[in-house]
Design a protein around this motif. Structure first.
Motif, mmCIF file in Angstrom:
data_model
loop_
_atom_site.group_PDB
_atom_site.id
_atom_site.type_symbol
_atom_site.label_atom_id
_atom_site.label_comp_id
_atom_site.label_asym_id
_atom_site.label_seq_id
_atom_site.Cartn_x
_atom_site.Cartn_y
_atom_site.Cartn_z
ATOM 1 N N GLY A 19 53.569 20.976 21.792
ATOM 2 C CA GLY A 19 55.004 21.121 21.553
ATOM 3 C C GLY A 19 55.711 21.670 22.759
ATOM 4 O O GLY A 19 55.647 21.090 23.859
ATOM 5 N N PRO A 20 56.382 22.833 22.621
ATOM 6 C CA PRO A 20 57.192 23.352 23.732
ATOM 7 C C PRO A 20 56.425 24.213 24.730
ATOM 8 O O PRO A 20 56.999 24.656 25.708
ATOM 9 C CB PRO A 20 58.227 24.208 23.001
ATOM 10 N N THR A 21 55.135 24.502 24.459
ATOM 11 C CA THR A 21 54.392 25.392 25.336
ATOM 12 C C THR A 21 53.141 24.710 25.875
ATOM 13 O O THR A 21 52.658 23.719 25.332
ATOM 14 C CB THR A 21 53.977 26.687 24.603
ATOM 15 N N ALA A 22 52.624 25.266 26.966
ATOM 16 C CA ALA A 22 51.413 24.750 27.589
ATOM 17 C C ALA A 22 50.511 25.913 27.959
ATOM 18 O O ALA A 22 50.984 26.957 28.418
ATOM 19 C CB ALA A 22 51.747 23.917 28.825
ATOM 20 N N ARG A 23 49.210 25.709 27.743
ATOM 21 C CA ARG A 23 48.204 26.702 28.122
ATOM 22 C C ARG A 23 47.324 26.067 29.189
ATOM 23 O O ARG A 23 46.767 24.989 28.985
ATOM 24 C CB ARG A 23 47.354 27.090 26.917
ATOM 25 N N ALA A 24 47.229 26.722 30.351
ATOM 26 C CA ALA A 24 46.499 26.154 31.480
ATOM 27 C C ALA A 24 45.345 27.059 31.879
ATOM 28 O O ALA A 24 45.447 28.294 31.800
ATOM 29 C CB ALA A 24 47.435 25.944 32.667
ATOM 30 N N VAL A 25 44.250 26.429 32.318
ATOM 31 C CA VAL A 25 43.102 27.133 32.873
ATOM 32 C C VAL A 25 42.867 26.590 34.276
ATOM 33 O O VAL A 25 42.664 25.385 34.456
ATOM 34 C CB VAL A 25 41.834 26.934 32.022
ATOM 35 N N VAL A 26 42.943 27.465 35.269
ATOM 36 C CA VAL A 26 42.715 27.089 36.664
ATOM 37 C C VAL A 26 41.368 27.669 37.085
ATOM 38 O O VAL A 26 41.191 28.890 37.096
ATOM 39 C CB VAL A 26 43.835 27.617 37.583
ATOM 40 N N THR A 27 40.422 26.800 37.421
ATOM 41 C CA THR A 27 39.094 27.236 37.854
ATOM 42 C C THR A 27 38.953 26.977 39.350
ATOM 43 O O THR A 27 39.054 25.831 39.797
ATOM 44 C CB THR A 27 37.988 26.478 37.107
ATOM 45 N N GLN A 28 38.758 28.046 40.101
ATOM 46 C CA GLN A 28 38.565 27.943 41.550
ATOM 47 C C GLN A 28 37.103 28.245 41.862
ATOM 48 O O GLN A 28 36.591 29.313 41.494
ATOM 49 C CB GLN A 28 39.483 28.911 42.288
ATOM 50 N N ALA A 29 36.433 27.291 42.499
ATOM 51 C CA ALA A 29 35.025 27.445 42.866
ATOM 52 C C ALA A 29 34.927 27.735 44.354
ATOM 53 O O ALA A 29 35.279 26.889 45.184
ATOM 54 C CB ALA A 29 34.248 26.178 42.519
ATOM 55 N N PHE A 30 34.478 28.946 44.689
ATOM 56 C CA PHE A 30 34.283 29.350 46.081
ATOM 57 C C PHE A 30 32.811 29.131 46.438
ATOM 58 O O PHE A 30 31.930 29.762 45.846
ATOM 59 C CB PHE A 30 34.658 30.821 46.275
ATOM 60 N N ARG A 31 32.544 28.267 47.399
ATOM 61 C CA ARG A 31 31.178 27.930 47.801
ATOM 62 C C ARG A 31 30.889 28.477 49.191
ATOM 63 O O ARG A 31 31.575 28.158 50.156
ATOM 64 C CB ARG A 31 30.987 26.414 47.786
ATOM 65 N N ASN A 32 29.869 29.326 49.286
ATOM 66 C CA ASN A 32 29.437 29.882 50.562
ATOM 67 C C ASN A 32 28.248 29.069 51.054
ATOM 68 O O ASN A 32 27.165 29.143 50.483
ATOM 69 C CB ASN A 32 29.060 31.353 50.381
ATOM 70 N N THR A 33 28.435 28.287 52.110
ATOM 71 C CA THR A 33 27.375 27.406 52.614
ATOM 72 C C THR A 33 26.556 28.053 53.725
ATOM 73 O O THR A 33 25.740 27.386 54.356
ATOM 74 C CB THR A 33 27.994 26.101 53.150
ATOM 75 N N THR A 34 26.767 29.338 53.971
ATOM 76 C CA THR A 34 26.117 30.000 55.103
ATOM 77 C C THR A 34 25.005 30.941 54.632
ATOM 78 O O THR A 34 24.732 31.087 53.437
ATOM 79 C CB THR A 34 27.148 30.828 55.893
ATOM 80 N N LYS A 35 24.389 31.598 55.594
ATOM 81 C CA LYS A 35 23.376 32.602 55.309
ATOM 82 C C LYS A 35 23.970 34.013 55.333
ATOM 83 O O LYS A 35 23.239 35.002 55.296
ATOM 84 C CB LYS A 35 22.242 32.498 56.329
ATOM 85 N N GLU A 36 25.307 34.077 55.421
ATOM 86 C CA GLU A 36 26.007 35.357 55.477
ATOM 87 C C GLU A 36 26.600 35.691 54.101
ATOM 88 O O GLU A 36 26.806 34.815 53.265
ATOM 89 C CB GLU A 36 27.148 35.284 56.500
ATOM 90 N N TRP A 37 26.898 36.973 53.895
ATOM 91 C CA TRP A 37 27.696 37.382 52.738
ATOM 92 C C TRP A 37 29.169 37.255 53.132
ATOM 93 O O TRP A 37 29.565 37.634 54.230
ATOM 94 C CB TRP A 37 27.369 38.820 52.341
ATOM 95 N N VAL A 38 29.972 36.699 52.234
ATOM 96 C CA VAL A 38 31.335 36.308 52.590
ATOM 97 C C VAL A 38 32.333 36.836 51.562
ATOM 98 O O VAL A 38 32.053 36.911 50.364
ATOM 99 C CB VAL A 38 31.439 34.765 52.690
ATOM 100 N N GLU A 39 33.531 37.199 52.065
ATOM 101 C CA GLU A 39 34.699 37.449 51.222
ATOM 102 C C GLU A 39 35.713 36.352 51.504
ATOM 103 O O GLU A 39 36.084 36.113 52.660
ATOM 104 C CB GLU A 39 35.338 38.807 51.531
ATOM 105 N N GLY A 40 36.167 35.665 50.475
ATOM 106 C CA GLY A 40 37.151 34.599 50.641
ATOM 107 C C GLY A 40 38.483 34.974 50.019
ATOM 108 O O GLY A 40 38.533 35.534 48.916
#
Length: 717
Positions: free
Chosen positions: A73-94
């Motif tokens: 009807g007049p409303t919408a419920r959204a789910v946003v899924t963000q996948a952060f992939r670390n391809t390195t051998k380091e620990w990472v903050e994105g």
């Protein structure tokens, strides 16, 4: 149950399970060859990060996003899924800056690490930041979601392990946009680069010195993430979109002008929509539009929700148009943005829309045209009659416009709102503003509208693939007008025709809303005039369900009244959060316009945000895994993930040749173009539309290149 699930998760919540779409994200990141060397091939879209001094660079984290929306009807419920992939051998903050709808009520965030699910808490922003930083330093995986603008958010994810994928799932509630017989859902997918004006220089009288005034964009660094050099990198940040539509009426036409979609009919009133080509680059907002079958004319939308002992209602009413009388003479000022961000397809859309508007002017109307970048100019010194000579001159002027320079919006807005004939009640005064709104000083613009609108009505026209919806929507509300979005050149004819039909025929004026039950808390408290096809949207919190709502106004010179029985309203989901989000917006407006003190506004916002668990500029969502994971002594590399340039933008128009551009300057005085030509020195480098982040971008790329050269030298040594 794992320890992390004790952080408030009583049962697997809706949207927290690893559904097939999320598993698809994980599968995409897990395919062979997903982890590559730190020297990507040219144009691959992959970036590398500069490590600590003396260390080799590493791959930047990769990001993929999935958006699922349930429209009811007049409303919408959204789910946003963000996948952060670390391809390195380091620990990472994105860290990733991303958009959401300007009216989104963000109320949930979950952090998924392998099979563990951590549910976020809503906390005051400063406390949430402190908790996140502490968890990061302790080696715990954590996520922090912060609001930079009502439509711009930041996700930071700390301690992503080597070769690991971490999911952040954000949920929000929003209302469906309704104009005439058209209903629409917009999902923003990219944050456009913003132009942040420099503080104006102030002369200190009697002291012979100058100083800079307050910075109009004190948080400019937080809304200017790095942008890919489009000529050197393929787009990044792929996104998928899936919509389940339950319209509440039989659906007729359904389409998207922004993306190719696949539509599955699941019933007369429902559809399932997905992107036809699978994942697409996050460089253009997604819009879905639907209409009822010709035999259906829903005029009233009335929904309610019970939360505890309180009731909430959402009302959408489209009054009858009535008999259209003689058209009143109008004084219309058109303002067109020809700054650098309007380069490419946007300036063509804006010019086509403005030329169509000029063709609809009547012989009794007066008009003028103002254009602006970091300077401004007008076709005529003041409004002129609509005769062929004036129209021909204005059309030639518009047709010759090109996009370049910075976006100094304040001066042209103030000039357009200035009313030389404020006492003339025989004409309707209107301002039509065509822009992408790619600026950071929104509050400054809102204050100017509230202070200078007078009798004028302000109509915002959003241009391009990623307009600033927060600026557009709120400016139109403050200016007692409306907001029209033109995403593609194919929409110009239809949407300008609808807009100017509205401008020519106000339908209902002097609107009031009266609830039979006392104690109703209504938003908005000041109802706007309605134009053809524009519904009245209001929401309210009531001490109890029941009673009636009476709407009153005038159609032309005749009174109009409609009474609604609230007890007959069907149940709806998310009405309370939509009301709370609107009330938070009311408090922000009161703060900006001086109707509430900053302290009083902040107190009201905090009470609403904490009571309804909503994210605002004062509250954030933070999720922290209970167990430290990064080994002691292991380094943590931080990365600000880059964004794509919005589709249709011209990189050189925004950042200048080779990305070299001077920083923004203080806005010049209001001058005519000939005066500016005489005053400008040939050696002056003028600012383009954005901040100085392209300098930092190129500096970063240069350092990355040097790092790659060192790494390559070491490899072959």
């Amino acid at each position: 149950m794992t320890p992390s699930l004790t952080l408030g998760l009583r049962k697997p919540p809706r949207g927290a399970r690893l559904d097939p779409l999320v598993l698809g994200l994980l599968t995409l990141f897990a395919i062979p060859g997903a982890s590559r060397a730190a020297t990507p091939p040219p144009g691959s879209g992959e970036l590398v990060l500069r490590g600590p001094d003396g260390t080799a660079p590493v791959d930047a984290p990769r990001l993929m996003t999935d958006v699922t929306v349930d429209v009811s009807g007049p409303t919408a419920r959204a789910v946003v899924t963000q996948a952060f992939r670390n391809t390195t051998k380091e620990w990472v903050e994105g860290t990733y800056v991303y958009p959401l709808p300007e009216d989104a009520a963000v109320d949930s965030m979950k952090l998924v690490i392998g099979e563990r699910i951590v549910v976020a808490d809503i906390r005051e922003r400063a406390q949430a930041k402190r908790d996140y930083e502490a968890a990061k330093s302790e080696g715990k995986t954590a996520a922090l979601t912060e609001q930079e603008r009502p439509n711009v958010f930041t996700n930071a994810v700390a301690n992503i392990g080597p070769g690991e994928t971490v999911l952040v799932r954000i949920e929000y509630q929003q209302t469906v946009r309704h104009t005439g017989d058209r209903y629409s859902l917009r999902v923003p997918l990219v944050v456009a680069p913003r132009y942040n004006p420099a503080p104006p220089v102030v002369n200190l009288v009697g002291e012979g010195t100058t100083t800079a005034a307050a910075d109009p964009v004190p948080d400019g660094q937080r809304i200017t993430p790095p942008v890919l050099v489009s000529a050197k990198h393929a787009p990044v940040n792929p996104v998928t979109v899936n919509v389940t539509l339950k319209a509440g009426f039989d659906i007729g036409a359904l389409r998207s002008d922004t993306h190719k979609v696949k539509i599955e009919e699941t019933g007369p009133q429902s559809r399932s929509i997905s992107l036809a080509d699978g994942p697409v680059p996050a460089d253009s907002d997604f819009e879905l539009v639907w209409k009822p079958t010709p035999s259906v004319t829903p005029a009233v939308g009335l929904f309610r929700e019970h939360v505890g002992n309180e009731a909430y209602v959402l009302v959408a009413v489209t009054p009858p148009e009535g008999k259209v009388g003689p058209r009143s003479p109008r004084d219309v000022t058109f303002v067109i943005d020809n700054s650098g961000s309007m380069g490419g397809t946007s300036i063509r859309q804006a010019k086509a829309g403005l030329l169509a508007a000029l063709d609809r002017l009547g012989p009794a109307d007066r008009f003028n045209v103002i254009r602006f970048d970091h300077t401004m100019d007008s076709v005529f010194p003041a409004s002129v009659p609509t005769d062929q000579a004036h129209l021909d001159r204005a059309k030639a002027y518009v047709a010759a416009l090109e996009a370049s320079g910075g976006t100094e919006m304040l001066a042209p807005l103030q000039a357009a709102l200035k009313d030389a004939s404020a006492e003339d009640t025989s004409t309707i005064r209107q301002v039509v503003f065509l822009t992408d709104g790619a600026i950071g000083n929104e509050d400054q613009i809102f204050s100017a509208i509230a202070a200078g609108r007078g009798r004028s009505r302000l109509f915002m026209v959003g241009i391009g693939s990623a307009p600033n919806g927060h600026l557009m929507q709120h400016a139109a509300e403050l200016g007692r007008g409306s907001y029209t979005q033109i995403s593609t050149i194919d929409q110009v004819a239809e949407r300008t025709r609808e807009l100017f039909s509205k401008l020519e025929s106000p339908v209902v004026t002097d609107l009031t809303a009266t609830f039979s039950e006392g104690g109703a808390d209504v938003t908005p408290d000041l109802l706007p005039d309605l134009y053809r096809g524009e519904p009245l949207i209001l929401s309210a919190k009531l001490p109890r369900a029941g009673g009636t709502l009476t709407l009153s106004g005038r159609i032309g010179d005749k009174p109009w009244t409609q009474t609604l029985d609230l007890s007959s309203a069907p149940e709806g989901a998310g009405i309370s959060k939509a009301w709370a989000r609107a009330k938070i917006g009311d408090a922000e407006t009161a703060r900006i316009t001086g109707k509430m003190s900053p302290d009083a506004a902040d107190a009201a916002i905090l009470k609403l945000a904490l009571g309804h668990k909503l994210m605002t500029r004062l509250t954030s969502l933070v999720a922290i895994d209970a167990t430290p994971r990064r080994p002691a002594g292991a380094r943590l590399t931080s990365a600000e993930l880059p964004l794509n340039l919005p589709a249709g933008w011209d990189f050189e128009k925004v950042f200048g040749p080779a990305g070299e551009r001077a920083g923004p300057i203080a806005p010049p005085k209001v001058q005519r173009r000939t005066e500016l030509r005489r005053a400008a020195a040939p050696a002056v480098t003028l600012p383009q539309t954005a901040t100085d982040f392209e300098i930092r971008l190129w500096l970063g790329l240069t350092l990355l290149g040097l790092g790659l050269l060192v790494a390559r030298t070491r490899r072959f040594a």
